[in-house]
Design a protein around this motif. Structure first.
Motif, mmCIF file in Angstrom:
data_model
loop_
_atom_site.group_PDB
_atom_site.id
_atom_site.type_symbol
_atom_site.label_atom_id
_atom_site.label_comp_id
_atom_site.label_asym_id
_atom_site.label_seq_id
_atom_site.Cartn_x
_atom_site.Cartn_y
_atom_site.Cartn_z
ATOM 1 N N LEU A 116 57.316 -52.273 7.485
ATOM 2 C CA LEU A 116 56.926 -53.359 6.586
ATOM 3 C C LEU A 116 55.457 -53.266 6.178
ATOM 4 C CD1 LEU A 116 58.851 -56.271 8.313
ATOM 5 C CD2 LEU A 116 59.282 -55.367 6.011
ATOM 6 N N LEU A 117 54.634 -52.657 7.009
ATOM 7 C CA LEU A 117 53.230 -52.482 6.638
ATOM 8 C C LEU A 117 53.078 -51.667 5.360
ATOM 9 C CD1 LEU A 117 51.388 -51.793 10.022
ATOM 10 C CD2 LEU A 117 51.297 -53.863 8.631
ATOM 11 N N ALA A 118 54.040 -50.812 5.074
ATOM 12 C CA ALA A 118 53.968 -49.999 3.858
ATOM 13 C C ALA A 118 54.018 -50.855 2.595
ATOM 14 C CB ALA A 118 55.117 -48.987 3.839
ATOM 15 N N HIS A 119 54.514 -52.081 2.721
ATOM 16 C CA HIS A 119 54.587 -53.005 1.582
ATOM 17 C C HIS A 119 53.380 -53.927 1.511
ATOM 18 C CE1 HIS A 119 58.620 -51.558 0.864
ATOM 19 N NE2 HIS A 119 58.908 -51.788 2.129
ATOM 20 N N HIS A 120 52.354 -53.618 2.259
ATOM 21 C CA HIS A 120 51.052 -54.284 2.235
ATOM 22 C C HIS A 120 51.159 -55.798 2.285
ATOM 23 C CE1 HIS A 120 46.650 -53.782 1.587
ATOM 24 N NE2 HIS A 120 46.754 -55.055 1.232
ATOM 25 N N PRO A 121 51.453 -56.351 3.469
ATOM 26 C CA PRO A 121 51.405 -57.811 3.590
ATOM 27 C C PRO A 121 50.023 -58.334 3.228
ATOM 28 C CG PRO A 121 51.389 -56.763 5.756
ATOM 29 C CD PRO A 121 51.693 -55.684 4.763
ATOM 30 N N THR A 122 49.998 -59.492 2.603
ATOM 31 C CA THR A 122 48.712 -60.103 2.278
ATOM 32 C C THR A 122 47.975 -60.506 3.547
ATOM 33 O OG1 THR A 122 49.849 -61.024 0.354
ATOM 34 C CG2 THR A 122 47.621 -61.834 0.803
ATOM 35 N N ALA A 123 48.741 -60.956 4.535
ATOM 36 C CA ALA A 123 48.153 -61.396 5.795
ATOM 37 C C ALA A 123 49.064 -61.015 6.949
ATOM 38 C CB ALA A 123 47.924 -62.905 5.792
ATOM 39 N N ILE A 124 48.456 -60.787 8.088
ATOM 40 C CA ILE A 124 49.183 -60.582 9.347
ATOM 41 C C ILE A 124 48.689 -61.650 10.310
ATOM 42 C CG2 ILE A 124 49.586 -59.034 11.297
ATOM 43 C CD1 ILE A 124 48.989 -56.697 9.329
ATOM 44 N N ARG A 125 49.640 -62.386 10.909
ATOM 45 C CA ARG A 125 49.275 -63.435 11.853
ATOM 46 C C ARG A 125 50.086 -63.283 13.132
ATOM 47 N NH1 ARG A 125 49.783 -67.023 15.255
ATOM 48 N NH2 ARG A 125 51.927 -66.294 15.359
ATOM 49 N N GLU A 130 50.145 -58.799 20.061
ATOM 50 C CA GLU A 130 50.914 -58.313 18.914
ATOM 51 C C GLU A 130 50.019 -57.602 17.913
ATOM 52 O OE1 GLU A 130 54.135 -61.981 19.302
ATOM 53 O OE2 GLU A 130 52.430 -62.119 17.918
ATOM 54 N N ILE A 131 48.860 -58.170 17.634
ATOM 55 C CA ILE A 131 47.935 -57.546 16.693
ATOM 56 C C ILE A 131 47.489 -56.183 17.200
ATOM 57 C CG2 ILE A 131 45.667 -57.752 15.602
ATOM 58 C CD1 ILE A 131 47.861 -59.652 14.496
ATOM 59 N N THR A 132 47.157 -56.107 18.470
ATOM 60 C CA THR A 132 46.713 -54.849 19.057
ATOM 61 C C THR A 132 47.829 -53.810 19.030
ATOM 62 O OG1 THR A 132 45.167 -56.034 20.479
ATOM 63 C CG2 THR A 132 45.740 -53.795 21.129
ATOM 64 N N LEU A 160 43.700 -52.747 10.949
ATOM 65 C CA LEU A 160 44.842 -53.155 10.127
ATOM 66 C C LEU A 160 44.450 -53.509 8.700
ATOM 67 C CD1 LEU A 160 46.847 -55.273 12.712
ATOM 68 C CD2 LEU A 160 47.666 -53.202 11.548
ATOM 69 N N LEU A 161 43.165 -53.690 8.429
ATOM 70 C CA LEU A 161 42.749 -54.012 7.065
ATOM 71 C C LEU A 161 43.007 -52.870 6.093
ATOM 72 C CD1 LEU A 161 39.438 -56.024 7.618
ATOM 73 C CD2 LEU A 161 41.739 -56.897 7.134
ATOM 74 N N ALA A 162 43.385 -51.713 6.606
ATOM 75 C CA ALA A 162 43.835 -50.642 5.724
ATOM 76 C C ALA A 162 45.200 -50.959 5.129
ATOM 77 C CB ALA A 162 43.904 -49.321 6.492
ATOM 78 N N SER A 163 45.939 -51.887 5.769
ATOM 79 C CA SER A 163 47.302 -52.203 5.343
ATOM 80 C C SER A 163 47.489 -53.650 4.920
ATOM 81 C CB SER A 163 48.290 -51.910 6.487
ATOM 82 O OG SER A 163 48.232 -50.559 6.878
ATOM 83 N N THR A 164 46.446 -54.457 5.025
ATOM 84 C CA THR A 164 46.557 -55.874 4.697
ATOM 85 C C THR A 164 45.195 -56.398 4.280
ATOM 86 O OG1 THR A 164 47.387 -58.012 5.515
ATOM 87 C CG2 THR A 164 46.086 -56.702 7.057
ATOM 88 N N ASP A 165 45.147 -57.642 3.792
ATOM 89 C CA ASP A 165 43.888 -58.217 3.343
ATOM 90 C C ASP A 165 43.187 -59.040 4.413
ATOM 91 O OD1 ASP A 165 44.315 -57.140 0.787
ATOM 92 O OD2 ASP A 165 45.535 -58.863 0.209
ATOM 93 N N VAL A 166 43.963 -59.611 5.340
ATOM 94 C CA VAL A 166 43.376 -60.463 6.364
ATOM 95 C C VAL A 166 44.291 -60.484 7.574
ATOM 96 C CG1 VAL A 166 44.429 -62.562 5.403
ATOM 97 C CG2 VAL A 166 42.366 -62.760 6.809
ATOM 98 N N VAL A 167 43.702 -60.588 8.759
ATOM 99 C CA VAL A 167 44.448 -60.591 10.019
ATOM 100 C C VAL A 167 43.944 -61.749 10.860
ATOM 101 C CG1 VAL A 167 45.057 -59.309 12.103
ATOM 102 C CG2 VAL A 167 44.663 -58.075 9.952
ATOM 103 N N SER A 168 44.865 -62.534 11.419
ATOM 104 C CA SER A 168 44.440 -63.597 12.323
ATOM 105 C C SER A 168 45.128 -63.439 13.667
ATOM 106 C CB SER A 168 44.738 -64.983 11.740
ATOM 107 O OG SER A 168 46.120 -65.260 11.727
ATOM 108 N N ALA A 169 44.368 -63.699 14.723
ATOM 109 C CA ALA A 169 44.881 -63.699 16.091
ATOM 110 C C ALA A 169 44.652 -65.086 16.666
ATOM 111 C CB ALA A 169 44.187 -62.643 16.938
ATOM 112 N N SER A 170 45.729 -65.702 17.142
ATOM 113 C CA SER A 170 45.653 -67.069 17.647
ATOM 114 C C SER A 170 45.287 -67.085 19.118
ATOM 115 C CB SER A 170 47.002 -67.770 17.455
ATOM 116 O OG SER A 170 47.371 -67.762 16.096
#
Length: 279
Positions: A116-125, A130-132, A160-170
Motif C-alpha cells: 500500500l505504500l506504493a500508492h503514497h498515503p497522504t498520512a500514516i498514523r 508499528e511506525i518503526t 517513511l516521508l519518502a512514501s508519505t507526506d506526514v507520519v504520526s506516532a501516538s
C-alpha cells in the motif's frame, strides 16, 4: 506572525474548517472499530461511510473527501478493497490515511502494508512499534499495543516521508513528523492524554479516521495531523475527570469531542517542537 510549525492557533483554525465543511470519510476499517470510529467522526464534526468491499471501495473513494485504510482485521476481499480505494483516492487527488495495525508482528499484513505504500498515503498514523516496523527498522512489534515511546519512532517516521507526506506516532505525547510550508522536515509534539484511552478499544483507529477528516480541510498534511491529535487530546483530558472508568469514558469522550470549540484549542492545546524536530 509566521510560525515554524502548526501551533494551537493553526489547530483552532482547522477545527473551524472541519465544522464548516463536514467532510465525508470513507473508512475501510476493522470490525472492532467501526461503531466507535463513526461516532467519533460525527461528534467531532465530520461524517463516515464504511465502504470496504472490493466491488464498491474504489468507486466510493472517488466520491469521499478522504479515505482511511486500517489493517486491523484484514481478509482477502478487504485487502483487494484496500488497493482499489488507495488507487482511486490517489488518482482523484483525495487524501488517504494508512493505519498499519499489527504491522511488524504478523507477516501477511506487513507485506500488505508495504504494498500500500506504493500508492503514497497522504498520512500514516500508528503507534511507535508499528511506525518503526513499517519503516523496516525493526522485525517485530506488539501490534495494537505499542512497547515503544512515540519519540523512539521519529527516525523511522523521517524515513517513511519518502512514501508519505506526514507520519504520526501516538503515545502519552504524540509525535507528528512532516514538512512545514517551507519544506523543512519537522517533528511536532502534541501533549495531552488520558490513561483511559488505552483501556477502550478502537480509540487509535478513531484517531486515524479523525486524521483523515482533518486532511480533507487543512491547508497542508502536517497541520491536519497536528489539529486532529490536538482535538483528540483536549477532548480526552476533558472527559477523564467526568468518567468513573472505561465504560463511562466513552460517552464523556464523545461529548467532549463535540463540545471542543476552536477557542478551546487555541487556549488549551499544548503543541511544541520536538527537541530533535528540525534538521
Amino acid at each position: 506572525m509566521t510560525h515554524p510549525f502548526p501551533d494551537a492557533t493553526a489547530a483552532a483554525d482547522t477545527l473551524a474548517l472541519l465544522r464548516e465543511r463536514t467532510p465525508l470519510v470513507q473508512s475501510l476499517t476493522n470490525l472492532v472499530s467501526a461503531n466507535l470510529l463513526t461516532n467519533v467522526l460525527l461528534a467531532a464534526g465530520a461524517t463516515n461511510a464504511v465502504i470496504d468491499n472490493p466491488h464498491e471501495a474504489g468507486g466510493f473513494a472517488r466520491v469521499a473527501d478522504a479515505v482511511l485504510i486500517n489493517l486491523g482485521t484484514p481478509h482477502d476481499e478487504q485487502a483487494a478493497a484496500f488497493t482499489a480505494a488507495a488507487e482511486s483516492a490517489r488518482a482523484a487527488g483525495h487524501p488517504w490515511v494508512l493505519d498499519p495495525v499489527g504491522v511488524g508482528g504478523l507477516p501477511w499484513r506487513t507485506d500488505l502494508a508495504g504494498g500500500l505504500l506504493a500508492h503514497h498515503p497522504t498520512a500514516i498514523r500508528g503507534n511507535a512499534s508499528e511506525i518503526t516496523a513499517l519503516a523496516g527498522t525493526a522485525a517485530s512489534g506488539r501490534g495494537v499495543d505499542s512497547a515503544s515511546d512515540a519519540a523512539e519512532s521519529v527516525p523511522a517516521a523521517r524515513a517513511l516521508l519518502a512514501s508519505t507526506d506526514v507520519v504520526s506516532a501516538s503515545g502519552p505525547v504524540d509525535h507528528i513528523t512532516g514538512r512545514t510550508a517551507t519544506g523543512e522536515i519537522t517533528t511536532v509534539r502534541v501533549h495531552g492524554d488520558s490513561a483511559l484511552l488505552p483501556k477502550v478499544t478502537a480509540t487509535g483507529c478513531s484517531l486515524g479516521a479523525l486524521s483523515a477528516a482533518y486532511l480533507a480541510v487543512a491547508p497542508d498534511p502536517l497541520t491536519a495531523l497536528v489539529a486532529a491529535h490536538a482535538h483528540f487530546a483536549v477532548a480526552a483530558e476533558r472527559a477523564e475527570p467526568r468518567s468513573g472508568g472505561p465504560g463511562t469514558f466513552v460517552p464523556a469522550f464523545l461529548d467532549a469531542l463535540a463540545a471542543v470549540e476552536p477557542a478551546d484549542l487555541r487556549a488549551g492545546a499544548r503543541i511544541d517542537l520536538a527537541p530533535t524536530g528540525r534538521r
